[in-house]
Design an enzyme around this catalytic site. Structure first.
Site, PDB file in Angstrom:
ATOM      1  N   HIS A 145      30.017  56.694  39.292  1.00 24.68           N
ATOM      2  CA  HIS A 145      30.630  56.904  40.607  1.00 24.68           C
ATOM      3  C   HIS A 145      29.945  58.095  41.255  1.00 24.68           C
ATOM      4  O   HIS A 145      29.589  59.065  40.571  1.00 24.68           O
ATOM      5  CB  HIS A 145      32.125  57.211  40.480  1.00 24.68           C
ATOM      6  CG  HIS A 145      32.945  56.050  40.006  1.00 24.68           C
ATOM      7  ND1 HIS A 145      33.145  54.921  40.771  1.00 24.68           N
ATOM      8  CD2 HIS A 145      33.607  55.834  38.845  1.00 24.68           C
ATOM      9  CE1 HIS A 145      33.902  54.061  40.093  1.00 24.68           C
ATOM     10  NE2 HIS A 145      34.191  54.585  38.919  1.00 24.68           N
ATOM     11  N   HIS A 190      40.066  42.807  29.800  1.00 28.56           N
ATOM     12  CA  HIS A 190      40.475  44.189  30.079  1.00 28.56           C
ATOM     13  C   HIS A 190      41.994  44.162  29.934  1.00 28.56           C
ATOM     14  O   HIS A 190      42.690  43.666  30.818  1.00 28.56           O
ATOM     15  CB  HIS A 190      40.032  44.550  31.499  1.00 28.56           C
ATOM     16  CG  HIS A 190      40.663  45.791  32.065  1.00 28.56           C
ATOM     17  ND1 HIS A 190      39.929  46.891  32.411  1.00 28.56           N
ATOM     18  CD2 HIS A 190      41.955  46.111  32.356  1.00 28.56           C
ATOM     19  CE1 HIS A 190      40.746  47.829  32.889  1.00 28.56           C
ATOM     20  NE2 HIS A 190      41.980  47.379  32.869  1.00 28.56           N
ATOM     21  N   ASP A 218      31.270  51.354  28.421  1.00 26.77           N
ATOM     22  CA  ASP A 218      31.996  51.215  29.685  1.00 26.77           C
ATOM     23  C   ASP A 218      31.372  52.153  30.737  1.00 26.77           C
ATOM     24  O   ASP A 218      32.086  52.781  31.525  1.00 26.77           O
ATOM     25  CB  ASP A 218      33.491  51.498  29.511  1.00 26.77           C
ATOM     26  CG  ASP A 218      34.317  51.018  30.710  1.00 26.77           C
ATOM     27  OD1 ASP A 218      33.744  50.398  31.634  1.00 26.77           O
ATOM     28  OD2 ASP A 218      35.533  51.267  30.724  1.00 26.77           O
ATOM     29  N   HIS A 258      37.133  47.800  25.602  1.00 27.20           N
ATOM     30  CA  HIS A 258      37.558  49.215  25.539  1.00 27.20           C
ATOM     31  C   HIS A 258      38.957  49.448  24.963  1.00 27.20           C
ATOM     32  O   HIS A 258      39.847  49.975  25.629  1.00 27.20           O
ATOM     33  CB  HIS A 258      37.442  49.902  26.895  1.00 27.20           C
ATOM     34  CG  HIS A 258      37.900  49.086  28.087  1.00 27.20           C
ATOM     35  ND1 HIS A 258      39.105  48.431  28.123  1.00 27.20           N
ATOM     36  CD2 HIS A 258      37.291  48.827  29.271  1.00 27.20           C
ATOM     37  CE1 HIS A 258      39.228  47.815  29.282  1.00 27.20           C
ATOM     38  NE2 HIS A 258      38.134  48.033  29.997  1.00 27.20           N
ATOM     39  N   ASP A 311      36.959  41.881  34.120  1.00 24.46           N
ATOM     40  CA  ASP A 311      37.076  43.303  33.778  1.00 24.46           C
ATOM     41  C   ASP A 311      37.539  44.145  34.954  1.00 24.46           C
ATOM     42  O   ASP A 311      37.011  44.040  36.052  1.00 24.46           O
ATOM     43  CB  ASP A 311      35.738  43.852  33.274  1.00 24.46           C
ATOM     44  CG  ASP A 311      35.907  45.275  32.761  1.00 24.46           C
ATOM     45  OD1 ASP A 311      36.831  45.505  31.967  1.00 24.46           O
ATOM     46  OD2 ASP A 311      35.142  46.163  33.172  1.00 24.46           O
ATOM     47  N   LEU A 326      26.717  48.136  36.353  1.00 33.24           N
ATOM     48  CA  LEU A 326      25.443  48.515  36.986  1.00 33.24           C
ATOM     49  C   LEU A 326      25.570  48.602  38.507  1.00 33.24           C
ATOM     50  O   LEU A 326      24.643  49.012  39.182  1.00 33.24           O
ATOM     51  CB  LEU A 326      24.340  47.535  36.583  1.00 33.24           C
ATOM     52  CG  LEU A 326      23.996  47.539  35.084  1.00 33.24           C
ATOM     53  CD1 LEU A 326      22.904  46.519  34.779  1.00 33.24           C
ATOM     54  CD2 LEU A 326      23.565  48.930  34.615  1.00 33.24           C
ATOM     55  N   ARG A 327      26.739  48.202  39.036  1.00 34.61           N
ATOM     56  CA  ARG A 327      27.116  48.401  40.445  1.00 34.61           C
ATOM     57  C   ARG A 327      26.324  47.582  41.450  1.00 34.61           C
ATOM     58  O   ARG A 327      26.573  47.707  42.649  1.00 34.61           O
ATOM     59  CB  ARG A 327      27.030  49.882  40.838  1.00 34.61           C
ATOM     60  CG  ARG A 327      27.866  50.817  39.974  1.00 34.61           C
ATOM     61  CD  ARG A 327      29.325  50.476  40.004  1.00 34.61           C
ATOM     62  NE  ARG A 327      30.132  51.493  39.338  1.00 34.61           N
ATOM     63  CZ  ARG A 327      31.333  51.250  38.801  1.00 34.61           C
ATOM     64  NH1 ARG A 327      31.855  50.030  38.864  1.00 34.61           N
ATOM     65  NH2 ARG A 327      32.006  52.208  38.220  1.00 34.61           N
ATOM     66  N   ASN A 356      32.366  43.096  38.153  1.00 32.91           N
ATOM     67  CA  ASN A 356      33.161  43.652  39.259  1.00 32.91           C
ATOM     68  C   ASN A 356      32.266  44.324  40.296  1.00 32.91           C
ATOM     69  O   ASN A 356      32.434  45.482  40.650  1.00 32.91           O
ATOM     70  CB  ASN A 356      34.229  44.624  38.736  1.00 32.91           C
ATOM     71  CG  ASN A 356      33.648  45.829  38.049  1.00 32.91           C
ATOM     72  OD1 ASN A 356      32.524  45.780  37.549  1.00 32.91           O
ATOM     73  ND2 ASN A 356      34.386  46.915  38.023  1.00 32.91           N
TER      74      ASN A 356
END
Lengths: 439, 349
Positions: free
Chosen positions: A315, A182, A311, A238, A155, A67-68, A98
């Site tokens: 961007h 990951h 995932d 993933h 991740d 979700l940044r 992350n």
């Protein structure tokens, strides 16, 4: 809160074994009654949603999204990411740590959960396994859990050191959290930007060997088996290679608590989709060979895969509009997952609708222990998706609710149109041109 | 097409397995090249287009310089170089100027690229400055495709990362034709049948090797790749038809009419450990090897050569060496490619 009655729909609740015409009543954020068509007893005064011809199912659960926020609001915010999720039929998303800063603290976890973030649906933060996700010092999992974290992971940055991974698995098990890995041996993938193979050679790009994934999965499974603790739960994020799926399959036969997820792009696309350096086909793990892609489909059909997870990795356009090697990894996925799963897993490859929905709700919810989610039994959270299972439509990235448009599925035909997404009794998304009917 | 077994749930193995074919979603066709004047890959050229370029190279080479000067008089061509270059840059520049065009050189070390400007913005800037075509040398594979997509100008790939170097393959072809065939102006699918061309050395990192191995077999040549495993992965042979791998240099040399030596690209080795003495013992082209195994073979090298590494000074300067002919042919071929860039429908003319 007003009560909401969904009438005349076809309820599919895989966890409860229901696949029948049912009316359902939602009140105070919970499911309060389920009855045959027209048989709800306490629906007086409730707002009615007419679901004639539509499927009513537990709201979808995505256990792998980016979700940044905090830190990269230009790519996505919790508000925009959850709006995209709601549009895709999701009512719960697990947010990867992350962020900037890395979510390795109760403060950041609580910040993500604060009402000021304006989430449309429920967000479940996943805490970082190690400080700064640097793979060295393990975080205080008990504190992360009490702040709201539902699992731990680094991740994007695999935990390479055996000792650190072993301690992460053990410590997480002690507080009842899953460890999501990951799986990428980054010692084998330095400078790589796609799958290793003839395609990478031809394009002059350095390739990530499939062993970089499967080798770490095998290492992690060995650590799980050595710990001899039934509480230890390893979840492989993933999964993209046949060898990694085979390792998970074997671990399960050996009775270990090892689960895995597959992203829609890994069961639909291959390295061929990189074409002439399309950065919308660049992600990590990369798109693999056709044999690996087929192995993902096989593993989904035969039940080894526990969840479909997107995932979702937004961007900004300017970040993807660069040389392939310099572009960031990842694609968006929240709005396309259901439509791709119905179009391909269900329609094309004949996976029963109930199993598709289970992979998108009941199983991922159970996997992370999200109580009252992924099912619509009385007393569960009123998390519901109502969709037209037959409707075909064309996905347009330009119309996305996400802040970013980095998807390889722009212009693809999807199946299954979301009419309403209801999060804890509140309508979080309405599909085109539809409105609820006041009684 | 694959077949999978469905319903084989290891947790609940009740249902009988059902085999079914998998029909995956198709791969969308490519939109490249956007501009008909572009030369991004040797694969974009039909044999007719190659013949046309070869015959134009000859015609332009023989033309009166004053007449040639008018072909692209005052047209604007930008050379955008993200990597150092002697041969390619100079020959593109001389080729453009021979046709009367104005050229401007932008190199990464003396431009806003140093300040963080993206390839897209640099390309759009050059277009706004009036560039009608861009000749791009870039350290990243695929960069010319990005530049072409965002500018829609004719883009000439002057070498992208480890990927392609199409004008080098064309000038190599002209050199081979000069040495081995009567006609250097037309090619067909059997023009080079019976010819074995061995490419030796650092294939993995070589854009010259990739362009040549994609081009020469289309004319009937057998391409043999030769080098140690770290520099030549087995899957290289799968790039296209007419490509074989031979690890033993002397055995490859014995059946070659053309041998192309490549430089070890230290700048792209990325941590690869290579014993250079061992490499020389196995793969250096020496006068002795040449005389014993391929006394009439054409020796080629795309340059820059490292004397005493991939080949000895004696071989580089010897009668079998076509290295300087390659350089000379570079100007002729690039005149034809630049002319094509600005006179196809993508150009103004």
């Amino acid at each position: 809160m007003t009560a909401l009655a969904i009438r005349n729909g076809h309820l599919i609740d895989p966890a409860a074994g229901i696949d029948a015409p049912k009316d359902i009543l939602l009140k105070d954020g919970k499911v309060v009654e389920i009855a045959g068509p027209g048989k709800l007893k306490s629906a007086n005064g409730a707002e009615v949603l007419d679901a004639t011809g539509l499927t009513v199912a537990p709201g979808l659960v995505d256990i792998h999204v980016h979700l940044r926020e905090p830190g990269q609001g230009y790519k996505e915010t919790i508000a925009t990411g959850t709006a995209a999720a709601a549009a895709g039929g999701f009512t719960s998303v697990a947010a990867m740590p992350n962020t900037i800063p890395v979510n390795d603290s109760p403060e950041t976890t609580r910040w993500m959960l604060a009402p000021e973030r304006n989430a449309s649906i429920r967000v479940f933060p996943i805490g970082a396994a190690t400080r700064g996700s640097k793979g060295e010092a393990i975080n205080d999992f008990a504190a992360l859990k009490s702040a709201g974290a539902v699992a731990v992971t680094d991740d994007g940055h695999p935990i390479l050191k055996d000792g650190v991974m072993r301690e992460t698995l053990a410590a997480a098990a002690r507080v009842g959290l899953s460890v999501i890995q990951h799986a990428e041996d980054t010692r084998l993938t330095k400078g790589c930007s796609m799958n290793a193979g003839p395609m990478a050679f031809k394009l002059g790009l350095r390739g990530m060997p499939p062993e970089a994934e499967s080798g770490l999965v095998e290492r992690d499974i060995r650590l799980v088996s050595e710990l001899r603790d039934a509480r230890v739960h390893l979840h492989v994020a993933h999964t993209s290679t046949a060898a990694a799926v085979a390792a998970v399959r074997q671990a399960r036969r050996n009775g270990l608590r090892v689960t895995c997820e597959v992203a829609p792009h890994h069961f639909l696309l291959t390295e061929e989709h990189v074409g002439l350096y399309s950065t919308h086909a660049k992600m990590n793990p990369p798109l693999r060979s056709a044999a690996d892609r087929d192995a993902m489909i096989e593993a989904i059909l035969d039940g080894v895969v526990d969840a479909i997870a997107t995932d979702h990795a937004p961007h900004a356009t300017h970040e993807k509009e660069v040389e392939f090697e310099n572009a960031p990894n990842g694609i968006t996925g929240l709005e396309t997952a259901l439509g791709l799963c119905l179009r391909w897993l269900h329609k094309e490859w004949k996976l029963p609708l109930g199993r598709v929905l289970s992979l998108l709700s009941a199983q991922p919810a159970a996997l992370l222990g999200l109580k009252g989610r992924g099912t619509l039994t009385v007393g569960s959270f009123a998390d519901v998706v109502v969709f037209d299972p037959k409707a075909e439509w064309t996905y347009r990235a330009a119309d996305t609710r996400s802040k970013s448009r980095n998807t390889p599925f722009d212009g693809w035909t999807l199946q299954g149109k979301v009419r309403w997404t209801i999060s804890e009794g509140r309508i979080a998304h309405r599909g085109n041109g539809q409105s609820s009917i006041k009684p | 097409m694959a077949t999978v077994i469905a319903n084989e749930d290891p947790m609940n193995a009740t249902a009988a397995p059902v085999r079914r074919p998998i029909h995956p979603p198709p791969v969308a066709p490519s939109h490249f090249p956007y501009n008909a004047g572009s030369l991004l890959s040797v694969q974009d050229l039909t044999l007719e287009a190659i013949s046309h370029l070869l015959s134009r190279a000859t015609a332009l080479e023989e033309m009166d310089p004053l007449a040639r000067d008018r072909i692209l008089l005052k047209r604007r061509i930008a050379l955008l170089f993200y990597e150092s270059s002697t041969r390619t840059r100079t020959s593109f520049e001389l080729a453009s100027k021979s046709l009367g065009a104005d050229t401007t050189l932008v190199s990464s070390l003396s431009s806003s690229i140093e300040k963080g400007e993206t390839l897209k913005d640099t390309g759009l800037t050059l277009r706004a400055l009036g560039a009608e075509a861009i000749i791009l040398r870039h350290n990243s594979s695929g960069a010319p495709w990005l530049l072409e997509e965002v500018t829609r100008l004719p883009v000439l790939n002057a070498g992208d990362g480890m990927h392609e170097h199409p004008t080098q393959a064309l000038l190599d072809l002209r050199t081979i034709l000069q040495r081995l065939r009567h006609s250097i102006d037309t090619v067909a699918e059997d023009t080079l049948s019976g010819v074995t061309i061995t490419i030796v050395g650092d294939i993995l990192h070589s854009r010259v090797a990739r362009s040549n191995m994609l081009l020469l077999p289309r004319l009937g040549a057998q391409v043999v790749l030769c080098g140690p495993l770290p520099l030549l992965p087995e899957l290289a042979a799968g790039v296209g038809p007419g490509i074989a791998i031979e690890r033993d240099f002397e055995s490859a040399l014995g059946r070659s009419q053309v041998v192309m030596m490549l430089r070890i690209q230290a700048e792209r080795l990325a941590g690869l450990q290579l014993d250079l003495e061992e490499y020389k013992a196995g793969y250096q082209l020496t006068g002795q090897r040449l005389a014993a195994l391929a006394p009439s073979a054409v020796v080629m090298h795309p340059g820059p050569i490292i004397r005493g590494m991939e080949l000895t000074a004696g071989v580089a300067d010897g009668v079998q060496s076509a290295i300087l002919e390659q350089v000379r042919n570079g100007v002729a071929i690039r005149m034809a490619v630049v002319e094509r860039a600005l006179t196809m429908n993508g150009g103004r003319a």
